[in-house]
Design a protein around this motif. Structure first.
Motif, PDB file in Angstrom:
ATOM      1  N   TYR A   1       0.797  -1.341   0.082  1.00 49.12           N
ATOM      2  CA  TYR A   1      -0.131   0.020   0.050  1.00 49.12           C
ATOM      3  C   TYR A   1       1.048   1.293  -0.022  1.00 49.12           C
TER       4      TYR A   1
ATOM      5  N   LEU B   1      -8.110  -5.934  -0.888  1.00 48.69           N
ATOM      6  CA  LEU B   1      -8.764  -5.107  -1.769  1.00 48.69           C
ATOM      7  C   LEU B   1      -8.670  -3.681  -1.359  1.00 48.69           C
TER       8      LEU B   1
ATOM      9  N   PHE C   1      -4.963  -2.373  -2.514  1.00 45.89           N
ATOM     10  CA  PHE C   1      -4.937  -2.214  -3.870  1.00 45.89           C
ATOM     11  C   PHE C   1      -5.708  -0.930  -4.374  1.00 45.89           C
ATOM     12  N   GLY C   2      -7.018  -1.014  -3.891  1.00 47.03           N
ATOM     13  CA  GLY C   2      -8.049  -0.191  -3.971  1.00 47.03           C
ATOM     14  C   GLY C   2      -8.043   1.415  -3.638  1.00 47.03           C
TER      15      GLY C   2
ATOM     16  N   VAL D   1      -5.472   3.919  -5.363  1.00 53.71           N
ATOM     17  CA  VAL D   1      -6.093   4.376  -6.675  1.00 53.71           C
ATOM     18  C   VAL D   1      -7.231   5.595  -6.386  1.00 53.71           C
ATOM     19  N   LEU D   2      -8.139   4.789  -5.472  1.00 53.50           N
ATOM     20  CA  LEU D   2      -9.379   5.850  -5.249  1.00 53.50           C
ATOM     21  C   LEU D   2      -8.933   7.019  -4.427  1.00 53.50           C
TER      22      LEU D   2
END
Length: 125
Positions: free
Chosen positions: A36, A105, A108-109, A112-113
């Motif tokens: 992260y 999740l 990785f998410g 980006v968000l």
């Protein structure tokens, strides 16, 4: 026949002793935080190189410290407080996989968000 059944039962017990959900969740949290952080820094540096001079990418890095580390610690604490008997229980595998999948999740998410959110916010200011 009894000897074969005893060996099978013994093999299952040895496998159950090898599984330690407390240690496994700690490994996942540690690797997740590393990935992260690396991903977040990479995406933030990309935004800083865009040259708009906004402070928002730095705010994104503060979010890492303020929200992500305590959230990962929460995942770890849920499993690290298990008593020894439950820490080796193979019946907890589905719950463990579900929580680890949720954590990955987020690993990785969220970068980006956050990057997309701060990028959208920087266009407004």
């Amino acid at each position: 026949m009894n000897k074969a059944l005893e060996q099978t039962e013994q093999a299952r017990e040895e496998t159950a002793r090898k599984i330690d959900w407390r240690r496994r969740i700690s490994d996942h949290v540690a690797y997740g935080l590393l990935i992260y952080t690396g991903l977040h820094i990479f995406l933030t540096l990309t935004q800083l190189k865009s040259g708009n001079g906004s402070m928002l990418p730095y705010l994104a890095l503060v979010v890492l410290v303020a929200a992500i580390i305590p959230a990962c610690r929460w995942f770890e604490m849920r499993w690290s407080d298990l008593p020894d008997v439950k820490a080796h229980d193979p019946a907890l595998a589905p719950a463990f996989r579900r929580e680890v999948a949720l954590m990955w999740l987020a690993v990785f998410g969220l970068p980006v968000l956050l990057t997309l959110g701060f990028k959208a916010g920087s266009t407004l200011f």
